[in-house]
Design an enzyme around this catalytic site. Structure first.
Site, PDB file in Angstrom:
ATOM      1  N   LYS A 137     -11.410  -3.872   2.758  1.00 47.78           N
ATOM      2  CA  LYS A 137     -10.906  -2.575   3.223  1.00 47.78           C
ATOM      3  C   LYS A 137     -12.043  -1.553   3.220  1.00 47.78           C
ATOM      4  O   LYS A 137     -13.102  -1.812   2.615  1.00 47.78           O
ATOM      5  CB  LYS A 137      -9.763  -2.120   2.316  1.00 47.78           C
ATOM      6  CG  LYS A 137     -10.149  -2.035   0.846  1.00 47.78           C
ATOM      7  CD  LYS A 137      -8.938  -1.884  -0.060  1.00 47.78           C
ATOM      8  CE  LYS A 137      -9.347  -1.833  -1.513  1.00 47.78           C
ATOM      9  NZ  LYS A 137      -8.198  -1.734  -2.424  1.00 47.78           N
ATOM     10  N   TYR A 188     -32.548  25.113  -3.858  1.00 48.63           N
ATOM     11  CA  TYR A 188     -31.487  26.133  -3.793  1.00 48.63           C
ATOM     12  C   TYR A 188     -31.183  26.723  -5.163  1.00 48.63           C
ATOM     13  O   TYR A 188     -31.053  25.999  -6.154  1.00 48.63           O
ATOM     14  CB  TYR A 188     -30.205  25.527  -3.227  1.00 48.63           C
ATOM     15  CG  TYR A 188     -30.215  25.392  -1.724  1.00 48.63           C
ATOM     16  CD1 TYR A 188     -30.383  26.507  -0.908  1.00 48.63           C
ATOM     17  CD2 TYR A 188     -30.049  24.153  -1.133  1.00 48.63           C
ATOM     18  CE1 TYR A 188     -30.387  26.384   0.475  1.00 48.63           C
ATOM     19  CE2 TYR A 188     -30.051  24.014   0.254  1.00 48.63           C
ATOM     20  CZ  TYR A 188     -30.215  25.130   1.051  1.00 48.63           C
ATOM     21  OH  TYR A 188     -30.218  25.012   2.409  1.00 48.63           O
TER      22      TYR A 188
HETATM   23  C1  LIG Z   1      -8.520  -2.531  -3.533  1.00 46.97           C
HETATM   24  C2  LIG Z   1      -7.513  -3.506  -4.007  1.00 46.97           C
HETATM   25  C3  LIG Z   1      -7.927  -4.696  -4.621  1.00 46.97           C
HETATM   26  C4  LIG Z   1      -9.373  -4.969  -5.007  1.00 46.97           C
HETATM   27  O1  LIG Z   1      -9.659  -4.240  -6.162  1.00 46.97           O
HETATM   28  P1  LIG Z   1     -11.123  -4.307  -6.833  1.00 46.97           P
HETATM   29  O2  LIG Z   1     -10.950  -3.522  -8.078  1.00 46.97           O
HETATM   30  O3  LIG Z   1     -12.048  -3.654  -5.870  1.00 46.97           O
HETATM   31  O4  LIG Z   1     -11.425  -5.733  -7.067  1.00 46.97           O
HETATM   32  C5  LIG Z   1      -6.969  -5.651  -4.927  1.00 46.97           C
HETATM   33  N1  LIG Z   1      -5.658  -5.422  -4.661  1.00 46.97           N
HETATM   34  C6  LIG Z   1      -5.231  -4.266  -4.112  1.00 46.97           C
HETATM   35  C7  LIG Z   1      -3.779  -4.074  -3.873  1.00 46.97           C
HETATM   36  C8  LIG Z   1      -6.129  -3.271  -3.779  1.00 46.97           C
HETATM   37  O5  LIG Z   1      -5.703  -2.125  -3.241  1.00 46.97           O
END
Ligand SMILES: *Cc1c(COP(=O)(O)O)cnc(C)c1O
Length: 387
Positions: free
Chosen positions: A46, A267
Protein backbone atom coordinates in the site's frame (compact mmCIF):
# COMPACT_ATOMS: atom_id res chain seq x y z
CA UNK A 1 24.30 -6.39 -10.02
CA UNK A 2 21.44 -5.20 -12.19
CA UNK A 3 19.76 -1.84 -12.26
CA UNK A 4 16.10 -2.59 -12.74
CA UNK A 5 14.49 0.83 -13.06
CA UNK A 6 15.16 4.55 -12.87
CA UNK A 7 13.02 7.41 -11.70
CA UNK A 8 11.81 10.27 -13.85
CA UNK A 9 14.43 12.75 -12.65
CA UNK A 10 17.94 12.34 -13.99
CA UNK A 11 20.85 12.25 -11.60
CA UNK A 12 22.13 15.55 -12.97
CA UNK A 13 18.75 17.30 -12.68
CA UNK A 14 17.72 16.09 -9.21
CA UNK A 15 18.90 17.44 -5.86
CA UNK A 16 19.09 14.06 -4.18
CA UNK A 17 19.24 10.35 -4.92
CA UNK A 18 17.00 7.70 -3.42
CA UNK A 19 18.35 4.22 -4.01
CA UNK A 20 16.10 1.27 -3.21
CA UNK A 21 17.77 -2.09 -2.75
CA UNK A 22 15.36 -4.72 -4.02
CA UNK A 23 17.87 -7.41 -3.09
CA UNK A 24 17.58 -6.31 0.54
CA UNK A 25 13.78 -6.42 0.29
CA UNK A 26 14.00 -9.97 -1.03
CA UNK A 27 16.41 -10.90 1.74
CA UNK A 28 14.04 -9.40 4.32
CA UNK A 29 11.20 -11.42 2.84
CA UNK A 30 13.27 -14.61 3.17
CA UNK A 31 14.16 -13.70 6.75
CA UNK A 32 10.50 -13.24 7.68
CA UNK A 33 9.65 -16.51 5.94
CA UNK A 34 12.27 -18.29 8.01
CA UNK A 35 10.46 -17.03 11.13
CA UNK A 36 7.15 -18.30 9.79
CA UNK A 37 8.12 -21.94 9.55
CA UNK A 38 6.25 -22.75 6.35
CA UNK A 39 3.38 -20.28 6.71
CA UNK A 40 3.25 -18.06 3.59
CA UNK A 41 3.76 -14.31 3.71
CA UNK A 42 1.98 -11.71 1.62
CA UNK A 43 3.62 -8.46 0.52
CA UNK A 44 2.07 -5.24 1.82
CA UNK A 45 2.54 -2.67 -0.94
CA UNK A 46 0.00 0.00 0.00
CA UNK A 47 0.96 3.67 -0.26
CA UNK A 48 3.10 3.01 -3.34
CA UNK A 49 4.98 0.18 -1.64
CA UNK A 50 5.56 2.34 1.47
CA UNK A 51 6.93 4.99 -0.88
CA UNK A 52 9.39 2.67 -2.64
CA UNK A 53 7.34 1.83 -5.78
CA UNK A 54 4.73 -0.91 -5.49
CA UNK A 55 5.27 -2.64 -8.87
CA UNK A 56 9.07 -2.80 -8.38
CA UNK A 57 8.64 -4.23 -4.89
CA UNK A 58 5.95 -6.67 -6.03
CA UNK A 59 8.09 -8.00 -8.89
CA UNK A 60 10.99 -8.51 -6.47
CA UNK A 61 8.75 -10.43 -4.05
CA UNK A 62 7.23 -12.52 -6.85
CA UNK A 63 10.77 -13.74 -7.53
CA UNK A 64 10.75 -15.08 -3.95
CA UNK A 65 7.49 -16.93 -4.51
CA UNK A 66 5.14 -14.33 -3.04
CA UNK A 67 1.72 -14.57 -4.68
CA UNK A 68 -0.47 -12.40 -2.43
CA UNK A 69 -0.40 -8.62 -2.12
CA UNK A 70 -2.32 -6.06 -0.12
CA UNK A 71 -2.98 -2.43 -1.06
CA UNK A 72 -5.21 0.12 0.66
CA UNK A 73 -7.30 1.49 -2.20
CA UNK A 74 -8.88 0.28 -5.42
CA UNK A 75 -6.80 2.85 -7.34
CA UNK A 76 -3.66 1.14 -6.02
CA UNK A 77 -5.02 -2.29 -6.97
CA UNK A 78 -5.76 -1.14 -10.54
CA UNK A 79 -2.23 0.22 -10.96
CA UNK A 80 -0.61 -2.88 -9.46
CA UNK A 81 -2.72 -5.32 -11.48
CA UNK A 82 -1.67 -3.51 -14.66
CA UNK A 83 1.94 -4.29 -13.75
CA UNK A 84 1.83 -7.79 -12.25
CA UNK A 85 -1.19 -9.26 -14.04
CA UNK A 86 -4.11 -11.12 -12.55
CA UNK A 87 -2.27 -14.20 -11.30
CA UNK A 88 -1.13 -12.92 -7.90
CA UNK A 89 -4.00 -12.05 -5.54
CA UNK A 90 -4.40 -8.35 -4.75
CA UNK A 91 -6.47 -7.58 -1.65
CA UNK A 92 -7.83 -4.08 -1.02
CA UNK A 93 -7.59 -3.33 2.71
CA UNK A 94 -10.06 -0.45 2.79
CA UNK A 95 -12.54 -2.64 0.95
CA UNK A 96 -15.26 -1.45 -1.35
CA UNK A 97 -16.05 2.23 -1.62
CA UNK A 98 -19.69 2.84 -2.58
CA UNK A 99 -20.07 2.42 -6.34
CA UNK A 100 -16.67 0.76 -6.81
CA UNK A 101 -17.98 -2.78 -7.42
CA UNK A 102 -17.70 -2.75 -11.22
CA UNK A 103 -14.15 -1.42 -11.32
CA UNK A 104 -13.08 -3.84 -8.60
CA UNK A 105 -14.44 -6.79 -10.59
CA UNK A 106 -12.79 -5.48 -13.77
CA UNK A 107 -9.30 -5.37 -12.24
CA UNK A 108 -9.71 -8.73 -10.53
CA UNK A 109 -8.86 -7.47 -7.04
CA UNK A 110 -10.27 -8.97 -3.85
CA UNK A 111 -12.00 -6.47 -1.56
CA UNK A 112 -11.48 -6.80 2.19
CA UNK A 113 -15.09 -6.47 3.34
CA UNK A 114 -15.10 -4.44 6.53
CA UNK A 115 -18.79 -3.84 7.15
CA UNK A 116 -22.22 -5.32 6.52
CA UNK A 117 -22.79 -2.56 3.94
CA UNK A 118 -19.69 -3.60 2.00
CA UNK A 119 -20.78 -7.24 2.18
CA UNK A 120 -24.29 -6.35 0.92
CA UNK A 121 -22.85 -4.35 -1.96
CA UNK A 122 -20.52 -7.19 -3.00
CA UNK A 123 -23.34 -9.77 -2.76
CA UNK A 124 -25.47 -7.49 -4.94
CA UNK A 125 -22.64 -7.19 -7.47
CA UNK A 126 -22.28 -10.99 -7.64
CA UNK A 127 -26.00 -11.29 -8.31
CA UNK A 128 -25.86 -8.64 -11.04
CA UNK A 129 -22.90 -10.14 -12.89
CA UNK A 130 -24.19 -13.67 -12.35
CA UNK A 131 -20.96 -15.16 -11.05
CA UNK A 132 -19.30 -15.92 -7.74
CA UNK A 133 -16.94 -13.21 -6.45
CA UNK A 134 -14.00 -13.64 -4.07
CA UNK A 135 -13.78 -11.62 -0.87
CA UNK A 136 -11.74 -11.33 2.29
CA UNK A 137 -13.58 -10.66 5.54
CA UNK A 138 -11.99 -8.47 8.16
CA UNK A 139 -13.19 -8.74 11.74
CA UNK A 140 -12.41 -6.21 14.43
CA UNK A 141 -10.74 -8.22 17.16
CA UNK A 142 -9.94 -5.15 19.24
CA UNK A 143 -8.50 -2.21 17.34
CA UNK A 144 -11.73 -0.36 16.55
CA UNK A 145 -10.45 0.80 13.18
CA UNK A 146 -11.76 -1.43 10.39
CA UNK A 147 -13.69 -4.66 10.20
CA UNK A 148 -16.93 -6.32 11.19
CA UNK A 149 -17.79 -5.77 14.83
CA UNK A 150 -18.48 -8.76 17.09
CA UNK A 151 -22.18 -7.85 16.84
CA UNK A 152 -21.97 -7.85 13.02
CA UNK A 153 -20.33 -11.28 13.07
CA UNK A 154 -23.10 -12.60 15.33
CA UNK A 155 -25.72 -11.19 12.96
CA UNK A 156 -24.05 -12.87 9.98
CA UNK A 157 -23.87 -16.18 11.81
CA UNK A 158 -27.67 -16.31 12.08
CA UNK A 159 -28.51 -14.74 8.69
CA UNK A 160 -29.14 -17.28 5.96
CA UNK A 161 -27.82 -16.33 2.54
CA UNK A 162 -25.48 -13.68 3.94
CA UNK A 163 -22.65 -14.95 1.73
CA UNK A 164 -24.66 -15.94 -1.34
CA UNK A 165 -22.51 -15.66 -4.45
CA UNK A 166 -19.37 -14.88 -2.45
CA UNK A 167 -16.31 -17.04 -1.89
CA UNK A 168 -14.60 -16.09 1.34
CA UNK A 169 -10.92 -16.61 0.56
CA UNK A 170 -9.51 -15.19 3.82
CA UNK A 171 -10.66 -14.08 7.26
CA UNK A 172 -8.35 -11.49 8.76
CA UNK A 173 -7.89 -9.06 11.61
CA UNK A 174 -5.22 -6.55 12.57
CA UNK A 175 -3.22 -6.16 15.80
CA UNK A 176 -3.12 -2.76 17.51
CA UNK A 177 -0.08 -3.38 19.74
CA UNK A 178 2.03 -6.00 17.94
CA UNK A 179 5.18 -3.90 18.40
CA UNK A 180 4.70 -4.10 22.19
CA UNK A 181 5.14 -7.83 22.90
CA UNK A 182 4.27 -7.36 26.57
CA UNK A 183 0.95 -5.69 25.88
CA UNK A 184 -1.99 -7.81 27.10
CA UNK A 185 -3.91 -6.51 24.06
CA UNK A 186 -2.11 -9.04 21.84
CA UNK A 187 -3.35 -12.11 23.69
CA UNK A 188 -6.84 -10.60 23.97
CA UNK A 189 -6.99 -9.94 20.22
CA UNK A 190 -5.71 -13.45 19.49
CA UNK A 191 -8.54 -15.02 21.50
CA UNK A 192 -11.16 -12.67 20.11
CA UNK A 193 -10.00 -13.43 16.56
CA UNK A 194 -10.33 -17.18 17.19
CA UNK A 195 -13.80 -16.70 18.65
CA UNK A 196 -15.09 -14.53 15.78
CA UNK A 197 -13.54 -16.73 13.13
CA UNK A 198 -15.35 -19.77 14.44
CA UNK A 199 -18.70 -18.09 13.70
CA UNK A 200 -17.81 -17.40 10.03
CA UNK A 201 -17.50 -19.65 6.97
CA UNK A 202 -14.39 -21.80 7.14
CA UNK A 203 -11.49 -20.02 5.39
CA UNK A 204 -7.75 -19.46 5.80
CA UNK A 205 -6.94 -16.88 8.49
CA UNK A 206 -4.46 -14.01 8.83
CA UNK A 207 -3.59 -11.84 11.83
CA UNK A 208 0.11 -10.91 11.95
CA UNK A 209 1.71 -7.81 10.44
CA UNK A 210 5.54 -7.43 10.57
CA UNK A 211 5.74 -7.18 14.35
CA UNK A 212 3.05 -9.83 14.76
CA UNK A 213 5.33 -12.37 13.09
CA UNK A 214 7.74 -11.90 16.01
CA UNK A 215 5.02 -12.63 18.59
CA UNK A 216 5.35 -16.33 17.83
CA UNK A 217 3.69 -19.23 16.11
CA UNK A 218 0.21 -18.81 17.59
CA UNK A 219 -0.10 -15.49 15.74
CA UNK A 220 0.89 -16.85 12.33
CA UNK A 221 -2.28 -18.70 11.23
CA UNK A 222 -2.33 -19.32 7.44
CA UNK A 223 -0.86 -16.08 6.06
CA UNK A 224 1.29 -13.27 7.47
CA UNK A 225 0.96 -9.69 6.22
CA UNK A 226 4.32 -7.93 6.63
CA UNK A 227 4.93 -4.44 5.30
CA UNK A 228 7.38 -2.24 7.20
CA UNK A 229 9.89 -4.99 8.01
CA UNK A 230 10.30 -5.75 4.31
CA UNK A 231 11.45 -2.18 3.87
CA UNK A 232 13.97 -2.29 6.72
CA UNK A 233 11.93 -0.76 9.54
CA UNK A 234 12.64 -2.48 12.85
CA UNK A 235 9.70 -4.78 13.70
CA UNK A 236 10.98 -5.27 17.26
CA UNK A 237 11.51 -1.74 18.64
CA UNK A 238 13.91 -1.61 21.56
CA UNK A 239 15.74 -4.72 20.34
CA UNK A 240 18.40 -4.96 17.59
CA UNK A 241 16.87 -4.65 14.12
CA UNK A 242 16.94 -8.08 12.45
CA UNK A 243 16.09 -6.58 9.04
CA UNK A 244 18.46 -5.26 6.37
CA UNK A 245 18.43 -1.58 5.45
CA UNK A 246 16.73 -1.08 2.10
CA UNK A 247 17.00 2.60 1.27
CA UNK A 248 19.89 4.95 0.81
CA UNK A 249 19.16 8.66 0.58
CA UNK A 250 21.95 11.00 -0.49
CA UNK A 251 21.77 14.72 -1.25
CA UNK A 252 24.00 16.91 -3.39
CA UNK A 253 26.13 19.70 -2.00
CA UNK A 254 25.02 23.02 -3.56
CA UNK A 255 27.79 25.20 -2.15
CA UNK A 256 30.28 25.40 0.69
CA UNK A 257 31.41 28.44 2.65
CA UNK A 258 33.79 29.58 5.38
CA UNK A 259 32.06 31.53 8.12
CA UNK A 260 33.66 33.70 10.81
CA UNK A 261 32.52 33.58 14.45
CA UNK A 262 29.24 35.27 15.36
CA UNK A 263 27.27 34.62 12.14
CA UNK A 264 23.56 33.75 12.29
CA UNK A 265 22.83 30.64 10.20
CA UNK A 266 19.56 29.86 8.41
CA UNK A 267 15.97 30.97 9.11
CA UNK A 268 15.45 32.74 12.42
CA UNK A 269 19.21 32.65 13.04
CA UNK A 270 18.49 29.74 15.37
CA UNK A 271 22.21 28.91 15.25
CA UNK A 272 25.21 31.25 15.58
CA UNK A 273 28.79 30.28 14.82
CA UNK A 274 30.97 30.51 17.91
CA UNK A 275 34.23 30.26 15.99
CA UNK A 276 35.44 29.89 12.43
CA UNK A 277 33.28 27.29 10.71
CA UNK A 278 33.09 25.58 7.34
CA UNK A 279 29.58 24.82 6.12
CA UNK A 280 27.90 23.09 3.18
CA UNK A 281 24.37 23.68 1.97
CA UNK A 282 22.70 20.57 0.56
CA UNK A 283 19.84 20.13 -1.92
CA UNK A 284 17.14 18.54 0.19
CA UNK A 285 14.57 19.95 2.58
CA UNK A 286 11.21 19.41 4.19
CA UNK A 287 9.48 19.58 0.76
CA UNK A 288 11.24 16.29 0.04
CA UNK A 289 9.65 14.63 3.05
CA UNK A 290 12.57 15.16 5.42
CA UNK A 291 10.79 16.23 8.64
CA UNK A 292 11.55 19.84 9.56
CA UNK A 293 11.96 18.67 13.13
CA UNK A 294 14.62 16.11 12.24
CA UNK A 295 17.75 18.11 12.96
CA UNK A 296 20.10 15.19 12.39
CA UNK A 297 23.39 14.73 10.53
CA UNK A 298 24.71 13.80 7.12
CA UNK A 299 27.72 11.56 6.47
CA UNK A 300 30.59 11.80 4.02
CA UNK A 301 33.27 9.11 3.83
CA UNK A 302 32.35 8.01 7.33
CA UNK A 303 32.59 11.54 8.78
CA UNK A 304 29.57 12.90 10.63
CA UNK A 305 28.41 16.34 9.46
CA UNK A 306 25.78 17.76 11.86
CA UNK A 307 22.87 19.91 10.64
CA UNK A 308 23.00 23.48 11.89
CA UNK A 309 20.12 25.95 11.96
CA UNK A 310 16.69 25.04 10.66
CA UNK A 311 15.70 22.62 7.92
CA UNK A 312 14.46 24.75 4.98
CA UNK A 313 12.02 23.75 2.24
CA UNK A 314 14.70 22.83 -0.29
CA UNK A 315 17.95 22.91 1.65
CA UNK A 316 19.79 22.08 4.85
CA UNK A 317 23.03 23.58 6.17
CA UNK A 318 25.76 21.26 7.48
CA UNK A 319 28.76 21.91 9.69
CA UNK A 320 31.60 20.37 7.68
CA UNK A 321 34.45 21.63 9.85
CA UNK A 322 35.40 18.00 10.58
CA UNK A 323 36.52 17.60 6.94
CA UNK A 324 39.75 19.03 5.56
CA UNK A 325 39.35 22.29 3.66
CA UNK A 326 38.32 21.71 0.04
CA UNK A 327 37.41 18.05 0.63
CA UNK A 328 33.69 18.57 -0.09
CA UNK A 329 32.71 20.31 -3.32
CA UNK A 330 29.51 21.31 -5.10
CA UNK A 331 27.84 18.20 -6.54
CA UNK A 332 29.32 15.77 -4.01
CA UNK A 333 26.78 13.47 -2.40
CA UNK A 334 26.37 13.26 1.37
CA UNK A 335 24.40 10.42 2.92
CA UNK A 336 21.26 11.10 4.98
CA UNK A 337 19.80 7.61 5.28
CA UNK A 338 22.05 4.60 4.99
CA UNK A 339 24.52 2.59 6.97
CA UNK A 340 25.27 5.45 9.41
CA UNK A 341 21.74 6.72 10.01
CA UNK A 342 18.76 4.40 9.72
CA UNK A 343 15.14 5.26 8.93
CA UNK A 344 14.27 4.41 12.52
CA UNK A 345 16.94 6.78 13.87
CA UNK A 346 15.69 9.65 11.72
CA UNK A 347 12.17 8.84 12.90
CA UNK A 348 13.21 8.94 16.54
CA UNK A 349 14.86 12.34 16.09
CA UNK A 350 11.69 13.63 14.41
CA UNK A 351 9.42 12.14 17.07
CA UNK A 352 7.68 9.83 14.63
CA UNK A 353 7.92 6.26 13.28
CA UNK A 354 9.90 4.81 10.38
CA UNK A 355 6.66 4.20 8.48
CA UNK A 356 6.02 7.93 8.27
CA UNK A 357 9.57 8.74 7.15
CA UNK A 358 9.41 6.11 4.38
CA UNK A 359 5.99 7.07 3.04
CA UNK A 360 6.88 10.80 3.11
CA UNK A 361 9.96 10.49 0.89
CA UNK A 362 9.13 12.80 -1.95
CA UNK A 363 8.85 12.95 -5.70
CA UNK A 364 11.86 15.14 -6.51
CA UNK A 365 14.54 12.52 -6.07
CA UNK A 366 16.48 10.68 -8.70
CA UNK A 367 15.22 7.20 -7.85
CA UNK A 368 17.15 4.04 -8.63
CA UNK A 369 16.06 0.51 -7.96
CA UNK A 370 18.99 -1.82 -7.66
CA UNK A 371 19.11 -5.51 -6.91
CA UNK A 372 22.53 -6.17 -5.64
CA UNK A 373 22.43 -8.79 -2.93
CA UNK A 374 25.85 -8.22 -1.45
CA UNK A 375 27.49 -5.01 -2.53
CA UNK A 376 27.22 -1.81 -0.61
CA UNK A 377 24.67 0.59 -1.97
CA UNK A 378 26.41 3.79 -0.93
CA UNK A 379 29.59 2.85 -2.76
CA UNK A 380 27.60 2.01 -5.86
CA UNK A 381 25.93 5.44 -5.93
CA UNK A 382 29.18 7.28 -5.33
CA UNK A 383 30.79 5.35 -8.14
CA UNK A 384 27.97 6.10 -10.52
CA UNK A 385 28.07 9.78 -9.76
CA UNK A 386 31.75 10.37 -9.43
CA UNK A 387 32.82 8.14 -12.30
C1 LIG B 1 -0.39 -1.85 6.91
C2 LIG B 1 -1.02 -3.11 7.34
C3 LIG B 1 -0.24 -4.26 7.53
C4 LIG B 1 1.28 -4.24 7.50
O1 LIG B 1 1.73 -3.70 8.70
P1 LIG B 1 3.31 -3.53 8.99
O2 LIG B 1 3.34 -3.07 10.39
O3 LIG B 1 3.79 -2.50 8.03
O4 LIG B 1 3.93 -4.86 8.78
C5 LIG B 1 -0.88 -5.46 7.80
N1 LIG B 1 -2.23 -5.51 7.90
C6 LIG B 1 -3.00 -4.41 7.77
C7 LIG B 1 -4.47 -4.54 7.92
C8 LIG B 1 -2.44 -3.18 7.50
O5 LIG B 1 -3.20 -2.10 7.38
Amino acid sequence: MTRTSEGVHSLVAAGAVLAIDLGAIRENYRLLKSRLDGVPAAGLVKAAGYGLDAPAVAHALIREGCNTFFVAHLSEAVALAASIGDKPAIHILNGLAPGAEQECIACGAIPVLNSLEQLDAWRGAARRVGKRLPATLQVDSGMARLGLSPADVKTLAVTSGAFDGIDIVLVMSHLACADEPDSPANEMQLHEFERLRAMLPKAPASLANSSGIFLGKRYHFDLARPGAALYGVNPVPGRPNPMRQVVNLSAKVVQTRNLPAGVGVGYGHSFHTSSLMRTATISLGYADGWPRRAVAAAWFNGVRLPFIGRVSMDSIILDISALPEGRLKGGDLVELIGEHQSIDEVATIAGTIGYEILTSLGGRFHRVHVDRDQEKLAEFIRMRWQG
